[in-house]
Design a protein around this motif. Structure first.
Motif, PDB file in Angstrom:
ATOM      1  N   CYS A  27      25.331  28.963   1.723  1.00 52.51           N
ATOM      2  CA  CYS A  27      23.983  29.613   1.418  1.00 52.51           C
ATOM      3  C   CYS A  27      23.187  28.301   0.831  1.00 52.51           C
ATOM      4  O   CYS A  27      23.584  27.723  -0.270  1.00 52.51           O
ATOM      5  CB  CYS A  27      24.164  30.608   0.275  1.00 52.51           C
ATOM      6  N   ARG A  28      22.057  27.944   1.450  1.00 49.23           N
ATOM      7  CA  ARG A  28      21.431  26.902   0.965  1.00 49.23           C
ATOM      8  C   ARG A  28      20.262  27.333  -0.079  1.00 49.23           C
ATOM      9  O   ARG A  28      19.800  26.387  -0.866  1.00 49.23           O
ATOM     10  CB  ARG A  28      20.788  26.137   2.167  1.00 49.23           C
ATOM     11  N   GLU A  29      19.797  28.387   0.152  1.00 51.26           N
ATOM     12  CA  GLU A  29      18.648  28.832  -0.950  1.00 51.26           C
ATOM     13  C   GLU A  29      19.026  30.309  -1.142  1.00 51.26           C
ATOM     14  O   GLU A  29      19.371  31.179  -0.201  1.00 51.26           O
ATOM     15  CB  GLU A  29      17.464  28.527  -0.322  1.00 51.26           C
ATOM     16  N   GLY A  30      18.588  31.021  -2.299  1.00 48.16           N
ATOM     17  CA  GLY A  30      18.536  32.307  -2.409  1.00 48.16           C
ATOM     18  C   GLY A  30      19.985  32.956  -2.674  1.00 48.16           C
ATOM     19  O   GLY A  30      20.819  32.223  -3.197  1.00 48.16           O
ATOM     20  N   ASN A  47      25.577  32.462  -3.563  1.00 42.69           N
ATOM     21  CA  ASN A  47      24.423  32.053  -4.099  1.00 42.69           C
ATOM     22  C   ASN A  47      24.060  30.767  -3.651  1.00 42.69           C
ATOM     23  O   ASN A  47      24.969  30.101  -2.957  1.00 42.69           O
ATOM     24  CB  ASN A  47      24.722  31.871  -5.871  1.00 42.69           C
ATOM     25  N   ALA A  48      23.034  30.108  -3.943  1.00 41.15           N
ATOM     26  CA  ALA A  48      22.555  28.889  -3.583  1.00 41.15           C
ATOM     27  C   ALA A  48      23.624  27.673  -3.873  1.00 41.15           C
ATOM     28  O   ALA A  48      24.230  27.698  -4.851  1.00 41.15           O
ATOM     29  CB  ALA A  48      21.515  28.191  -4.079  1.00 41.15           C
ATOM     30  N   ALA A  52      16.417  33.933   1.413  1.00 40.17           N
ATOM     31  CA  ALA A  52      17.589  33.082   1.685  1.00 40.17           C
ATOM     32  C   ALA A  52      17.485  32.114   2.594  1.00 40.17           C
ATOM     33  O   ALA A  52      16.844  32.667   3.742  1.00 40.17           O
ATOM     34  CB  ALA A  52      18.852  33.839   1.525  1.00 40.17           C
ATOM     35  N   ASN A 104      16.898  31.711   8.335  1.00 42.89           N
ATOM     36  CA  ASN A 104      15.799  31.824   7.131  1.00 42.89           C
ATOM     37  C   ASN A 104      15.805  33.190   7.140  1.00 42.89           C
ATOM     38  O   ASN A 104      15.311  34.030   8.106  1.00 42.89           O
ATOM     39  CB  ASN A 104      14.285  31.199   7.618  1.00 42.89           C
TER      40      ASN A 104
END
Length: 101
Positions: free
Chosen positions: A29-32, A48-49, A69, A11
């Motif tokens: 990249c899972r988020e952000g 990117n996500a 992210a 995180n």
């Protein structure tokens, strides 16, 4: 669970910097959004996500969060080469030599 199947989610708050140890890894990249740079390499990647990058074993990776992210580290399976005995070819070679003589 063995160490070679362990995945880790990092995180990363906005502007966070993480040094990721060298190893054969798939970075997802899972988020952000994350900026990936490699030591001693001019290649930079922005993930990117939903996007991923495969890091080679000899590269240490630096990750920078362009925005908050979650970066997943997935180890890649080591492709072990099948090692045949050095002497496997001798009997076949001799047999071929005798058959033609």
């Amino acid at each position: 669970m063995t160490a070679d199947t362990l995945t880790v989610d990092l995180n990363m708050p906005h502007r966070a910097v993480k040094a990721i140890p060298s190893g054969a890894l798939r970075l997802v990249c899972r988020e952000g959004s994350v900026w990936i740079t490699l030591d001693h390499d001019q290649q930079d990647v922005i993930l990117n996500a939903g996007e991923h990058f495969v890091a080679q074993p000899h590269h240490r990776v630096i990750a920078y969060a362009l925005q908050t992210a979650v970066l997943r580290l997935e180890p890649l399976p080591c492709a072990r080469r099948a090692t045949a005995s050095r002497w496997n070819w001798l009997p076949r070679r001799r047999a071929r030599g005798l058959a033609t003589a």
